[in-house]
Design an enzyme around this catalytic site. Structure first.
Site, PDB file in Angstrom:
ATOM      1  N   ALA A 168       1.493   4.116  -2.037  1.00  0.00           N
ATOM      2  CA  ALA A 168       1.320   5.611  -2.524  1.00  0.00           C
ATOM      3  C   ALA A 168       1.144   6.618  -1.401  1.00  0.00           C
ATOM      4  O   ALA A 168       0.515   6.259  -0.472  1.00  0.00           O
ATOM      5  CB  ALA A 168       0.190   5.809  -3.417  1.00  0.00           C
ATOM      6  N   PRO A 169       1.877   7.764  -1.433  1.00  0.00           N
ATOM      7  CA  PRO A 169       2.420   8.683  -2.512  1.00  0.00           C
ATOM      8  C   PRO A 169       4.083   7.974  -2.575  1.00  0.00           C
ATOM      9  O   PRO A 169       4.688   8.400  -3.394  1.00  0.00           O
ATOM     10  CB  PRO A 169       2.383   9.733  -2.234  1.00  0.00           C
ATOM     11  CG  PRO A 169       2.167   9.925  -0.661  1.00  0.00           C
ATOM     12  CD  PRO A 169       1.495   8.784  -0.180  1.00  0.00           C
ATOM     13  N   GLY A 170       4.218   6.919  -1.591  1.00  0.00           N
ATOM     14  CA  GLY A 170       5.589   6.441  -1.832  1.00  0.00           C
ATOM     15  C   GLY A 170       6.714   6.472  -0.792  1.00  0.00           C
ATOM     16  O   GLY A 170       7.900   6.310  -0.717  1.00  0.00           O
ATOM     17  N   GLY A 171       6.182   7.303   0.167  1.00  0.00           N
ATOM     18  CA  GLY A 171       7.262   7.630   1.528  1.00  0.00           C
ATOM     19  C   GLY A 171       8.131   6.378   1.855  1.00  0.00           C
ATOM     20  O   GLY A 171       9.204   6.770   1.691  1.00  0.00           O
ATOM     21  N   LYS A 172       7.563   5.506   2.263  1.00  0.00           N
ATOM     22  CA  LYS A 172       8.464   4.306   2.809  1.00  0.00           C
ATOM     23  C   LYS A 172       9.001   3.674   1.707  1.00  0.00           C
ATOM     24  O   LYS A 172      10.179   3.047   1.981  1.00  0.00           O
ATOM     25  CB  LYS A 172       7.328   3.488   3.936  1.00  0.00           C
ATOM     26  CG  LYS A 172       7.022   4.003   5.093  1.00  0.00           C
ATOM     27  CD  LYS A 172       5.870   3.400   5.682  1.00  0.00           C
ATOM     28  CE  LYS A 172       5.041   4.479   6.469  1.00  0.00           C
ATOM     29  NZ  LYS A 172       4.140   5.547   5.749  1.00  0.00           N
TER      30      LYS A 172
ATOM     31  N   CYS B 187      -1.406   5.295  10.289  1.00  0.00           N
ATOM     32  CA  CYS B 187      -1.158   6.695  10.961  1.00  0.00           C
ATOM     33  C   CYS B 187      -2.589   6.943  11.857  1.00  0.00           C
ATOM     34  O   CYS B 187      -3.028   7.971  11.796  1.00  0.00           O
ATOM     35  CB  CYS B 187      -1.098   7.756   9.991  1.00  0.00           C
ATOM     36  SG  CYS B 187      -2.388   7.471   8.667  1.00  0.00           S
TER      37      CYS B 187
ATOM     38  N   ASP C 268       1.593  -0.889   5.236  1.00  0.00           N
ATOM     39  CA  ASP C 268       0.935   0.337   5.837  1.00  0.00           C
ATOM     40  C   ASP C 268      -0.566   0.612   5.410  1.00  0.00           C
ATOM     41  O   ASP C 268      -0.707   1.387   4.468  1.00  0.00           O
ATOM     42  CB  ASP C 268       1.978   1.521   5.192  1.00  0.00           C
ATOM     43  CG  ASP C 268       1.956   2.924   5.781  1.00  0.00           C
ATOM     44  OD1 ASP C 268       1.667   3.138   6.800  1.00  0.00           O
ATOM     45  OD2 ASP C 268       2.008   4.025   5.102  1.00  0.00           O
TER      46      ASP C 268
ATOM     47  N   CYS D  93       0.949  -0.964   0.001  1.00  0.00           N
ATOM     48  CA  CYS D  93       0.090  -0.098  -0.106  1.00  0.00           C
ATOM     49  C   CYS D  93       0.901   1.149  -0.112  1.00  0.00           C
ATOM     50  O   CYS D  93       1.013   1.605   1.077  1.00  0.00           O
ATOM     51  CB  CYS D  93      -0.837  -0.149   1.213  1.00  0.00           C
ATOM     52  SG  CYS D  93      -2.084  -1.546   1.485  1.00  0.00           S
TER      53      CYS D  93
HETATM   54  C1  LIG Z   1      -1.441   4.996   4.426  1.00  0.00           C
HETATM   55  S1  LIG Z   1      -1.607   5.045   2.826  1.00  0.00           S
HETATM   56  C2  LIG Z   1       0.019   4.543   2.173  1.00  0.00           C
HETATM   57  C3  LIG Z   1       1.144   5.535   2.536  1.00  0.00           C
HETATM   58  C4  LIG Z   1       2.540   5.193   1.929  1.00  0.00           C
HETATM   59  N1  LIG Z   1       3.023   3.769   2.507  1.00  0.00           N
HETATM   60  C5  LIG Z   1       3.540   5.977   2.359  1.00  0.00           C
HETATM   61  O1  LIG Z   1       4.652   6.122   3.192  1.00  0.00           O
HETATM   62  O2  LIG Z   1       3.624   7.067   1.554  1.00  0.00           O
HETATM   63  C6  LIG Z   1      -2.406   3.693   2.189  1.00  0.00           C
HETATM   64  C7  LIG Z   1      -2.391   3.499   0.896  1.00  0.00           C
HETATM   65  O3  LIG Z   1      -3.039   2.159   0.875  1.00  0.00           O
HETATM   66  C8  LIG Z   1      -3.821   2.400  -0.551  1.00  0.00           C
HETATM   67  N2  LIG Z   1      -4.831   1.277  -0.522  1.00  0.00           N
HETATM   68  C9  LIG Z   1      -6.167   1.337  -0.182  1.00  0.00           C
HETATM   69  N3  LIG Z   1      -6.662   0.131  -0.223  1.00  0.00           N
HETATM   70  C10 LIG Z   1      -5.805  -0.650  -0.917  1.00  0.00           C
HETATM   71  C11 LIG Z   1      -6.048  -2.068  -1.754  1.00  0.00           C
HETATM   72  N4  LIG Z   1      -7.087  -2.894  -1.463  1.00  0.00           N
HETATM   73  N5  LIG Z   1      -4.898  -2.425  -2.193  1.00  0.00           N
HETATM   74  C12 LIG Z   1      -3.867  -1.509  -2.229  1.00  0.00           C
HETATM   75  N6  LIG Z   1      -3.666  -0.519  -1.829  1.00  0.00           N
HETATM   76  C13 LIG Z   1      -4.589   0.126  -1.121  1.00  0.00           C
HETATM   77  C14 LIG Z   1      -4.319   3.652  -0.441  1.00  0.00           C
HETATM   78  O4  LIG Z   1      -4.720   4.136  -1.719  1.00  0.00           O
HETATM   79  C15 LIG Z   1      -3.314   4.425   0.062  1.00  0.00           C
HETATM   80  O5  LIG Z   1      -2.444   4.960  -0.983  1.00  0.00           O
END
Ligand SMILES: C[S@@+](CC[C@H](N)C(=O)[O-])C[C@H]1O[C@@H](n2cnc3c(N)ncnc32)[C@H](O)[C@@H]1O
EC number: 2.1.1.176
Length: 448
Positions: free
Chosen positions: A264-268, A384, A331, A262
Site C-alpha cells: 500500500a498504497p500500491g505504487g510499485k 525510502c 518495499d 508491503c
Molecule cells: C514503504 S510502504 C510501501 C509502499 C508501496 N510499496 C508503494 O510503492 O506504494 C511499506 C508498507 O508496509 C506495510 N507494512 C508494515 N508492516 C507490515 C507487515 N508486517 N506486513 C505487511 N505489510 C506491512 C505498511 O502498511 C506500508 O503500507
C-alpha cells in the site's frame, strides 16, 4: 474555506497534538473545501507546510524574543505564533503587518484576548529583528547550525554525519526544504504518453519531463488531483522517480507472477501490473483493512484486472506461495529518512531508539519474502531511507543467505545515474545529490 489562516491554525493544532499526520490533516481540509477558491487553498497549504517544514527554525526564533518558551505556551498560542512567524520569516509576499494583525484577530476570536498583546509583541519584534537574528555559527557548532538553519533535529544530523561528510549532510538536509513538483508515473496500459500530456495540458496542468525515466512526468499548477481528468481516468499514478526506478529494476515481464508483500498504497505493484500489459498476476498485500482500502481505491481508478489485494502480515510465512513467484517486491516499512522533504512528520516524530527495532522487523519480513522466490526468480528490496543499517547492512545480510546472488543493476539504470555499487546489486539514492527522493534499491536472484 472562509479564513485559510484559521483553517491552518486548526490543522497545525491537530498535528501538534499528534492527532493526525500532516499530509492526512492537510488533505482532509483540502477535500472538505474542494470548491473554495484556488488561491485560498494554495495559501492554506503553503502556510501549513511551511510552518511544519520550518518548525525548529521558527521555534528557535520565537524563543529568542519571547519570555515564555515555545514548549511552555498554550497550544493555540504556540501554533498561532508559529504560523505568524512563518509568514514573517519565509513568505515574502505577505506583508508583516497583515501576518501580525491576522494572528491577533484569531487570538481574540478563539478566546485568548488576554494574550493577544503577547502575540502581537512577539510577532512585531520578530518582524523588526528579522534581518539581524543571531543564528548559530557554522564553524563553532556545525550540528546546531544545520539543525536551526534547516529545521532538522540534531540527532538526525549526527546520524547522517556518521555516513556522510559535512558538505554531503548539508546538501541532503537542505534539499528537504526545496520546493517540489509532483512526480507522476504514466500508466502505459491506459493510453499513450502523448495522450496523457495533451489531457493534462487541457486541464491547465503544467507539465515537464521527469529527470530519470521516460515514464516520469512532473506536474504543477493544479489545484486538486481528483479534478484532473487524466487522474480520474487512471492514466497516471503519483510516484517519485526513485520508486519508479525500483519498479524498473524489478523488471516485470508479461505473464509473470509477482508478489508485493508491503504494497500500500500500491505504487510499485501498479507499476509492475502496468508493465505486464494485462497478462500475469500481481498479488498486492498489506497489513490492515485501511491499507487494503487504499490499494483497492488506486486499483479501481486505474482499472487493471491483473492485480488483486490481500491482507496478510508479511512476517508470517505463507506455505502456499513457497518458491512460486517470478518476482517478489519487498518495499519494507522503514524510518523514511529519505523522504523527510515530503513527509514533515517523520523528522519530528521519529526517535533514534526506533531505528534498531525497524531493522529487526525488516529482517523478519525479508526472510519470509525470500522464501517466495522461485529458482531463477528475483527479490527486489527497497526502502525510502538513507540509513546504512536498514539498507546496505540488510542487503548484505540477505545476499549472504544460501542460494541467492546479487543482480547487476547497471542495465536498468539511466545513463545519468552513475553509482559504483550498481554492479554489486544495490544503489543508494541521496536527496539533493540525485534528482529524486532518498531511496535504496537492491536486487537478488535465486540460483537454486
Ligand atoms: C514503504 S510502504 C510501501 C509502499 C508501496 N510499496 C508503494 O510503492 O506504494 C511499506 C508498507 O508496509 C506495510 N507494512 C508494515 N508492516 C507490515 C507487515 N508486517 N506486513 C505487511 N505489510 C506491512 C505498511 O502498511 C506500508 O503500507
Amino acid at each position: 474555506m472562509q479564513n485559510p489562516r484559521e483553517s491552518a491554525l486548526d490543522v497545525l493544532m491537530k498535528i501538534d497534538r499528534k492527532e493526525e499526520l500532516s499530509h492526512i490533516a492537510i488533505g482532509e481540509t483540502l477535500e472538505k473545501y474542494q470548491f473554495s477558491e484556488k488561491k485560498d487553498r494554495a495559501f492554506f497549504t503553503r502556510l501549513c507546510q511551511g510552518t511544519l517544514e520550518r518548525r525548529l527554525t521558527i521555534d528557535y526564533v520565537i524563543d529568542l524574543y519571547s519570555k515564555t518558551k515555545v514548549r511552555k505556551m498554550k497550544p493555540l498560542v504556540r501554533s498561532l505564533l508559529r504560523m505568524g512567524a512563518c509568514q514573517i520569516l519565509f513568505m515574502d509576499h505577505i506583508p508583516d503587518s497583515a501576518a501580525c494583525n491576522e494572528c491577533v484577530k484569531l487570538a481574540k476570536k478563539r478566546g485568548f484576548s488576554k494574550l493577544s498583546g503577547f502575540v502581537n509583541g512577539v510577532l512585531r519584534t520578530i518582524s523588526r529583528q528579522k534581518q539581524d537574528i543571531p543564528f548559530p555559527d557554522r564553524d563553532k557548532d556545525f550540528v546546531k547550525y544545520l539543525s536551526v538553519a534547516c529545521s532538522m533535529p540534531e540527532w538526525i544530523i549526527r546520524h547522517f554525519l556518521r555516513s556522510y561528510t559535512e558538505e554531503e549532510t548539508e546538501t541532503i538536509v537542505s534539499s528537504f526544504l526545496e520546493p517540489k513538483k509532483t512526480t507522476v508515473s504514466w500508466m502505459e496500459s491506459n493510453g499513450s504518453r502523448e495522450e496523457l500530456i495533451t489531457s493534462l495540458k487541457k486541464d491547465g496542468v503544467e507539465v515537464e519531463d521527469g529527470r530519470l525515466l521516460p515514464e516520469a512526468i512532473r506536474i504543477s499548477n493544479y489545484d486538486f488531483l481528483k479534478r484532473i481528468s487524466a487522474f480520474r481516468e487512471g492514466r497516471f499514478i503519483v510516484q517519485d522517480e526513485s520508486s519508479m526506478l525500483a519498479g524498473k529494476v524489478a523488471d516485470p515481464k508479461e505473464g509473470q507472477k509477482i508478489l508485493d508483500i508491503c504494497s500500500a498504497p500500491g505504487g510499485k505493484a501498479l507499476y509492475a501490473a502496468d508493465k505486464l500489459h494485462g497478462t500475469g498476476q500481481v498479488l498486492a498485500r498489506d497489513l490492515t483493512d485501511y491499507k487494503e482500502e487504499l490499494l483497492k481505491e488506486n486499483i479501481e481508478r486505474v482499472g487493471f484486472e491483473n492485480i488483486r489485494t490481500q491482507i496478510w502480515d508479511a512476517r508470517i510465512p505463507d506455505e502456499r506461495l513457497a518458491e512460486s513467484m517470478d518476482a517478489v517486491l519487498c518495499d519494507v516499512p522503514c524510518s523514511g529518512l529519505g523522504i523527510m522533504g515530503k513527509k514533515q512528520d517523520i523528522k519530528y516524530n521519529l526517535e533514534e531508539s526506533v531505528l534498531e527495532d525497524i531493522v529487526k522487523l525488516q529482517r523478519e519480513i525479508l526472510k519470509t519474502a525470500l522464501s517466495y522466490v522461485k529458482p531463477g526468480g528475483s527479490l527486489l528490496f527497497s526502502t525510502c531511507t538513507i540509513n546504512p543499517k536498514e539498507n546496505e547492512e540488510n542487503f548484505r545480510w540477505i545476499a549472504g543467505q544460501n542460494g541467492f546472488e546479487p543482480v547487476d543493476l547497471t542495465p536498468f539504470l539511466p545513463k545519468t545515474l552513475d553509482i559504483k555499487t550498481a554492479g554489486e546489486g544495490y544503489i543508494q539514492l541521496l536527496p539533493g545529490i540525485h534528482p529524486c527522493d532518498g531511496f535504496f534499491i537492491g536486487k537478488l536472484r535465486r540460483t537454486k
